[in-house]
Design a protein around this motif. Structure first.
Motif, PDB file in Angstrom:
ATOM      1  N   ASP A 147       0.797  -1.234   0.000  1.00 55.61           N
ATOM      2  CA  ASP A 147       0.000   0.000   0.000  1.00 55.61           C
ATOM      3  C   ASP A 147       0.830   1.285   0.000  1.00 55.61           C
ATOM      4  OD1 ASP A 147      -2.439  -1.380  -0.073  1.00 55.61           O
ATOM      5  OD2 ASP A 147      -2.473  -1.569   2.112  1.00 55.61           O
TER       6      ASP A 147
ATOM      7  N   LYS B  69       0.472   2.358  -7.058  1.00 52.42           N
ATOM      8  CA  LYS B  69       0.264   1.914  -5.676  1.00 52.42           C
ATOM      9  C   LYS B  69       0.695   0.455  -5.598  1.00 52.42           C
ATOM     10  CE  LYS B  69      -2.932   1.916  -1.862  1.00 52.42           C
ATOM     11  NZ  LYS B  69      -4.204   2.381  -1.345  1.00 52.42           N
ATOM     12  N   THR B  70       1.417   0.109  -4.544  1.00 53.82           N
ATOM     13  CA  THR B  70       1.928  -1.248  -4.419  1.00 53.82           C
ATOM     14  C   THR B  70       0.850  -2.207  -3.918  1.00 53.82           C
ATOM     15  OG1 THR B  70       2.752  -0.856  -2.173  1.00 53.82           O
ATOM     16  CG2 THR B  70       4.301  -0.489  -3.989  1.00 53.82           C
TER      17      THR B  70
ATOM     18  N   GLU C 117       2.289   4.531  -1.932  1.00 54.46           N
ATOM     19  CA  GLU C 117       1.846   5.354  -3.054  1.00 54.46           C
ATOM     20  C   GLU C 117       3.055   6.010  -3.700  1.00 54.46           C
ATOM     21  OE1 GLU C 117      -1.019   8.006  -1.353  1.00 54.46           O
ATOM     22  OE2 GLU C 117      -2.388   6.378  -0.851  1.00 54.46           O
TER      23      GLU C 117
ATOM     24  N   HIS D 218       4.299   5.949   2.420  1.00 50.91           N
ATOM     25  CA  HIS D 218       3.653   4.807   3.047  1.00 50.91           C
ATOM     26  C   HIS D 218       3.200   5.228   4.432  1.00 50.91           C
ATOM     27  CE1 HIS D 218       3.577   0.920   5.305  1.00 50.91           C
ATOM     28  NE2 HIS D 218       2.860   0.623   4.253  1.00 50.91           N
TER      29      HIS D 218
ATOM     30  N   PHE E  93       4.245  -2.925  -8.227  1.00 47.56           N
ATOM     31  CA  PHE E  93       3.417  -1.855  -8.764  1.00 47.56           C
ATOM     32  C   PHE E  93       3.531  -1.796 -10.280  1.00 47.56           C
ATOM     33  CE2 PHE E  93       7.554   0.103  -8.135  1.00 47.56           C
ATOM     34  CZ  PHE E  93       7.734   0.845  -9.291  1.00 47.56           C
TER      35      PHE E  93
ATOM     36  N   TRP F  99       1.496   7.703 -11.694  1.00 44.53           N
ATOM     37  CA  TRP F  99       1.349   7.274 -10.308  1.00 44.53           C
ATOM     38  C   TRP F  99       1.277   5.755 -10.250  1.00 44.53           C
ATOM     39  CZ3 TRP F  99      -2.896   4.379  -8.967  1.00 44.53           C
ATOM     40  CH2 TRP F  99      -3.919   4.339  -9.912  1.00 44.53           C
TER      41      TRP F  99
END
Length: 75
Positions: A17, A38-39, A19, A67, A45, A36
């Motif tokens: 999570d 997000k993991t 970014e 994070h 990602f 952009w």
């Protein structure tokens, strides 16, 4: 856009999570272009710019990773 992907780790462990924001350093890329990502739970990602997972325009970028750790105290 060109596909771009990767993995975010910290101290050898995947970061869930996180970014990612990509800021163009190449003057050919318009300022308003902001790729952009997000993991996922494995820290993996895929970069998105115009559509989900479409990648980013070719060029150079500075990347920030944020994070927010959620801590529950007192149960």
């Amino acid at each position: 856009a060109y596909p771009a992907q990767g993995v975010v780790t910290h101290k050898g462990k995947p970061v869930k999570d996180a970014e990612l924001a990509f800021f163009p350093t190449d003057p050919k890329i318009p300022e308003q272009v902001r790729p952009w990502a997000k993991t996922n739970e494995n820290g993996e990602f895929r970069v998105s710019t115009y559509d989900r997972d479409d990648g980013a325009p070719a060029g150079s970028y500075k990347v920030t990773i944020v994070h927010h750790e959620i801590v529950i105290s007192g149960g």
